[in-house]
Scaffold this motif. Structure first.
Motif, PDB file in Angstrom:
ATOM      1  N   GLY A  38       0.796  -1.224   0.000  1.00 37.05           N
ATOM      2  CA  GLY A  38       0.000   0.000   0.000  1.00 37.05           C
ATOM      3  C   GLY A  38       0.830   1.275   0.000  1.00 37.05           C
ATOM      4  N   CYS A  39       2.141   1.144   0.113  1.00 35.34           N
ATOM      5  CA  CYS A  39       2.985   2.341   0.237  1.00 35.34           C
ATOM      6  C   CYS A  39       3.051   3.101  -1.086  1.00 35.34           C
ATOM      7  N   PRO A  40       2.669   4.376  -1.087  1.00 33.24           N
ATOM      8  CA  PRO A  40       2.633   5.130  -2.341  1.00 33.24           C
ATOM      9  C   PRO A  40       4.021   5.471  -2.867  1.00 33.24           C
ATOM     10  N   ILE A  41       5.042   5.363  -2.018  1.00 28.12           N
ATOM     11  CA  ILE A  41       6.372   5.811  -2.438  1.00 28.12           C
ATOM     12  C   ILE A  41       7.334   4.640  -2.594  1.00 28.12           C
ATOM     13  N   ALA A  42       6.828   3.425  -2.349  1.00 21.94           N
ATOM     14  CA  ALA A  42       7.696   2.239  -2.352  1.00 21.94           C
ATOM     15  C   ALA A  42       8.537   2.107  -3.626  1.00 21.94           C
ATOM     16  N   PHE A  44      10.156   4.187  -5.096  1.00 23.48           N
ATOM     17  CA  PHE A  44      11.369   5.014  -5.029  1.00 23.48           C
ATOM     18  C   PHE A  44      12.305   4.570  -3.900  1.00 23.48           C
ATOM     19  N   PHE A  45      11.834   3.622  -3.071  1.00 23.62           N
ATOM     20  CA  PHE A  45      12.618   3.195  -1.902  1.00 23.62           C
ATOM     21  C   PHE A  45      13.752   2.244  -2.289  1.00 23.62           C
ATOM     22  N   ASP A  46      14.850   2.296  -1.538  1.00 24.99           N
ATOM     23  CA  ASP A  46      15.869   1.245  -1.706  1.00 24.99           C
ATOM     24  C   ASP A  46      15.588   0.054  -0.787  1.00 24.99           C
ATOM     25  N   GLN A  48      12.158  -1.814   0.931  1.00 31.24           N
ATOM     26  CA  GLN A  48      10.700  -1.806   1.032  1.00 31.24           C
ATOM     27  C   GLN A  48      10.277  -1.763   2.508  1.00 31.24           C
ATOM     28  N   PRO A  49       9.084  -1.223   2.799  1.00 33.92           N
ATOM     29  CA  PRO A  49       8.657  -1.155   4.199  1.00 33.92           C
ATOM     30  C   PRO A  49       8.757  -2.495   4.935  1.00 33.92           C
ATOM     31  N   MET A  50       8.369  -3.605   4.283  1.00 34.02           N
ATOM     32  CA  MET A  50       8.429  -4.896   4.979  1.00 34.02           C
ATOM     33  C   MET A  50       9.882  -5.307   5.255  1.00 34.02           C
ATOM     34  N   LEU A  72      12.800   9.165   2.376  1.00 34.96           N
ATOM     35  CA  LEU A  72      11.755   9.321   1.352  1.00 34.96           C
ATOM     36  C   LEU A  72      10.361   9.010   1.890  1.00 34.96           C
ATOM     37  N   CYS A  73      10.295   8.272   2.992  1.00 36.91           N
ATOM     38  CA  CYS A  73       8.991   7.965   3.593  1.00 36.91           C
ATOM     39  C   CYS A  73       8.295   9.272   3.982  1.00 36.91           C
ATOM     40  N   ALA A  74       7.055   9.427   3.526  1.00 35.43           N
ATOM     41  CA  ALA A  74       6.337  10.684   3.738  1.00 35.43           C
ATOM     42  C   ALA A  74       5.508  10.676   5.027  1.00 35.43           C
ATOM     43  N   SER A  75       5.621   9.616   5.813  1.00 34.55           N
ATOM     44  CA  SER A  75       4.815   9.495   7.034  1.00 34.55           C
ATOM     45  C   SER A  75       3.322   9.597   6.754  1.00 34.55           C
ATOM     46  N   CYS A  76       2.897   8.932   5.688  1.00 31.71           N
ATOM     47  CA  CYS A  76       1.474   9.000   5.347  1.00 31.71           C
ATOM     48  C   CYS A  76       0.660   8.034   6.194  1.00 31.71           C
ATOM     49  N   ASP A  77       1.348   7.112   6.859  1.00 30.36           N
ATOM     50  CA  ASP A  77       0.708   6.179   7.781  1.00 30.36           C
ATOM     51  C   ASP A  77      -0.195   5.140   7.123  1.00 30.36           C
ATOM     52  N   THR A  78      -0.081   4.987   5.809  1.00 31.04           N
ATOM     53  CA  THR A  78      -0.880   3.949   5.146  1.00 31.04           C
ATOM     54  C   THR A  78      -0.438   2.567   5.628  1.00 31.04           C
ATOM     55  N   CYS A  79       0.883   2.366   5.695  1.00 22.68           N
ATOM     56  CA  CYS A  79       1.422   1.060   6.092  1.00 22.68           C
ATOM     57  C   CYS A  79       0.988   0.695   7.509  1.00 22.68           C
ATOM     58  N   ALA A  80       1.211   1.622   8.446  1.00 19.41           N
ATOM     59  CA  ALA A  80       0.945   1.330   9.850  1.00 19.41           C
ATOM     60  C   ALA A  80      -0.540   1.050  10.082  1.00 19.41           C
ATOM     61  N   ILE A  89       4.863   1.431  11.924  1.00 20.34           N
ATOM     62  CA  ILE A  89       5.992   1.531  10.987  1.00 20.34           C
ATOM     63  C   ILE A  89       6.419   2.996  10.821  1.00 20.34           C
ATOM     64  N   THR A  90       5.459   3.898  10.826  1.00 20.53           N
ATOM     65  CA  THR A  90       5.790   5.317  10.715  1.00 20.53           C
ATOM     66  C   THR A  90       6.594   5.769  11.933  1.00 20.53           C
ATOM     67  N   GLY A  91       6.205   5.290  13.104  1.00 21.68           N
ATOM     68  CA  GLY A  91       6.963   5.589  14.317  1.00 21.68           C
ATOM     69  C   GLY A  91       8.380   5.038  14.208  1.00 21.68           C
ATOM     70  N   LEU A  92       8.507   3.849  13.632  1.00 23.40           N
ATOM     71  CA  LEU A  92       9.824   3.248  13.411  1.00 23.40           C
ATOM     72  C   LEU A  92      10.675   4.149  12.517  1.00 23.40           C
ATOM     73  N   MET A  93      10.077   4.653  11.452  1.00 25.27           N
ATOM     74  CA  MET A  93      10.792   5.556  10.549  1.00 25.27           C
ATOM     75  C   MET A  93      11.258   6.800  11.323  1.00 25.27           C
ATOM     76  N   ASP A  94      10.377   7.331  12.168  1.00 22.15           N
ATOM     77  CA  ASP A  94      10.734   8.514  12.971  1.00 22.15           C
ATOM     78  C   ASP A  94      11.949   8.231  13.858  1.00 22.15           C
TER      79      ASP A  94
HETATM   80  S1  SF4 Z   1       4.311   5.975   6.090  1.00 19.76           S
HETATM   81 FE1  SF4 Z   1       4.460   3.856   5.310  1.00 19.76          FE
HETATM   82  S2  SF4 Z   1       3.138   3.842   3.484  1.00 19.76           S
HETATM   83 FE2  SF4 Z   1       3.579   5.998   3.953  1.00 19.76          FE
HETATM   84  S3  SF4 Z   1       5.408   6.531   2.748  1.00 19.76           S
HETATM   85 FE3  SF4 Z   1       6.142   5.859   4.777  1.00 19.76          FE
HETATM   86  S4  SF4 Z   1       6.537   3.655   4.500  1.00 19.76           S
HETATM   87 FE4  SF4 Z   1       5.255   4.275   2.793  1.00 19.76          FE
END
Ligand code: SF4
Ligand code: SF4
Lengths: 187, 289
Positions: A38-42, A44-46, A48-50, A72-80, A89-94
């Motif tokens: 579901g990640c909209p930016i995947a 462009f990622f090196d 993947q979220p999983m 590059l993750c936009a913190s859109c929270d779709t994944c989480a 997952i967004t918290g993990l990115m943070d």
């Molecule tokens: S918050 Fe999740 S779905 Fe959104 S851009 Fe980041 S990794 Fe992708």
């Protein structure tokens, strides 16, 4: 599951402890792939979220902090929101972004943190964002003079960007926040 | 009716027109807005992406600035809304950790579309409509932050929200069904990675066109600027789809016009709303003949 690390020998225990403190239980990931799907930016990622979640489970901090994905993750929270195990997952990115900055790791996409830090500089200085000042600071920080000015410029022409900074009374409180007041016990 | 108001930085800068339309509606509906005194920036994505503590404390300060804790707080910007909700939840969970002795306010944080889509508010809006927005086909676009993550936003239905469609229908326009209502437009990357923002906006705009829309409606200032602005790069010669704030549709239907001054603030041609109002006026005079 929280106490069971997958590969404790290789894992970075401090990193895993930090995730635990923030209630990010990466060990529950069973690699279903919903986050990546579901990640909209995947595209462009090196990583993947999983993959990010699994590497975090292994405590493989170095690889993660050097990745493009964290910036590059936009913190859109779709994944989480879609993760069947409610992994934040967004918290993990943070956590990873903040750690990368604190450790002074060279960001794989330098203009992204340059932008965020310019934004924060503006908040620290005025208490609110000052768009023109911020864009200027970003240009200086990133060296991206020729980069994308078109959007900024067209907004400027439309009178959308404010020319004067919005300053607040409580600036000393804001400065205290940035100086880490209240955080002393956590350090 | 009286509410507290947190406009946020965007509504004083790039989205000043959004702010004006909100003040206009509240004025017409007799809703008194009391701005939170000396509010500061919520930190938006940049704060929580780089410094968790600072991000939380910035939004906590805003909640501490609230003087009348019985007034619900109206928040138009989804980014501010999500950050304030995060602070509110963190304080309720453990005020002491954030150096707050006691936190049990009576207010709720209310996102603007949730507020406007309430039956009693819609009723009051309907009573003030002078000219319904004719046959405009609208793609309602929510983006991310007023919905996700649900444990912060308390959004009723984060995958299939309906508030914007409800509002748009109430002013007489026609919401279309389409695929990208809650997709991210990557607004936070628009300055730094215009290539990514261009791709995401392209997907969104094409989806709206496939759905048969000739306009988009949102409640997010970042989505508004990004989705309009990026169309200029990816498709310089147009045609472009304008992105209106839901509140602009309401003020247009109330006043019966969408003045040139408002159209000009858009980054792409935003004439279609006035065209539809004109058509609606024409067909109503024909009816009365
Ligand atoms: S918050 Fe999740 S779905 Fe959104 S851009 Fe980041 S990794 Fe992708
Ligand atoms: S959605 Fe959750 S469980 Fe599935 S792969 Fe992603 S992180 Fe793992």
């Amino acid at each position: 599951m929280q106490n069971m690390t997958i590969s404790p020998a290789k894992g970075n225990r401090k990193f895993l402890k930090k995730l635990k403190e923030r209630n990010i239980d990466v060990q529950t990931c069973y690699q279903c792939g919903r986050c990546s799907a579901g990640c909209p930016i995947a595209d462009f990622f090196d990583l993947q979220p999983m993959e990010v979640v699994r590497l975090a489970g292994y405590g493989m901090e170095e690889k993660l902090l050097a990745s493009e994905t964290i910036w590059l993750c936009a913190s859109c929270d779709t994944c989480a929101t879609r993760c069947p195990n409610s992994i934040d997952i967004t918290g993990l990115m943070d956590v990873m972004r903040e750690l990368a900055l604190r450790k002074g790791i060279k960001p794989a996409v330098p203009q992204v943190p340059a932008f965020h830090l310019s934004f924060m500089e503006s908040v620290k200085r005025w208490g609110r964002t000052y768009e023109i000042g911020m864009i200027g600071a970003y240009k200086l920080r990133s060296g991206d003079y020729m980069g994308d000015m078109k959007l900024g410029l067209s907004m400027f022409m439309k009178g959308k960007l404010s020319l004067v900074p919005h300053s607040i009374e409580g600036k000393p409180e804001i400065r205290d926040i940035f100086a880490g007041k209240g955080k002393e016990y956590e350090r | 009716m009286k509410m507290a108001y947190y406009p946020g930085c965007s509504l004083q800068g790039t989205a000043r027109d959004y702010n004006e339309s909100i003040l206009d509606i509240c004025n017409t509906l007799d809703i008194e807005l009391v701005e939170i005194p000396d509010w500061n920036c919520c930190g938006a994505s940049s704060a929580h992406m780089t410094n968790h503590e600072v991000a939380m404390r910035l939004s906590i300060r805003n909640l501490m600035q609230v003087k009348d804790e019985k007034l619900d707080i109206l928040v138009p910007c989804p980014a501010c809304f999500q950050r304030l909700k995060a602070a509110d939840k963190a304080l309720k969970h453990d005020p002491y950790h954030w150096d707050v002795d006691d936190y049990s306010p009576k207010f709720e944080l209310v996102h603007i579309s949730t507020f406007l889509a309430k039956p009693e508010i819609l009723e009051r809006i309907s009573a003030k409509i002078s000219r319904p927005v004719g046959d405009m086909r609208v793609a309602c676009y929510y983006g991310c932050l007023s919905l996700r993550p649900q444990h912060l936003t308390d959004a009723v239905n984060h995958e299939m929200p309906t508030t914007l469609e409800t509002i748009v229908s109430a002013v007489g326009a026609r919401p279309v069904s389409w695929s990208h209502r809650t997709e991210c437009c990557s607004g936070s990357l628009t300055m730094t990675r215009p290539d990514i923002a261009g791709k995401l906006v392209g997907d969104i705009v094409r989806a709206a066109e496939r759905g048969g829309a000739n306009a988009m409606v949102t409640d997010c200032p970042m989505c508004q600027a990004n989705v309009e602005g990026r169309q200029l790069d990816i498709n310089p010669s147009g045609p472009h789809i304008p992105v209106y704030y839901a509140t602009e549709l309401i003020t247009a239907a109330m006043s019966g016009s969408y003045p040139e001054k408002q159209q000009k603030v858009h980054l792409v041609s935003a004439q279609v709303l006035q065209n539809h109002l004109n058509q609606a006026a024409l067909s109503s005079t024909e009816e009365t003949r």
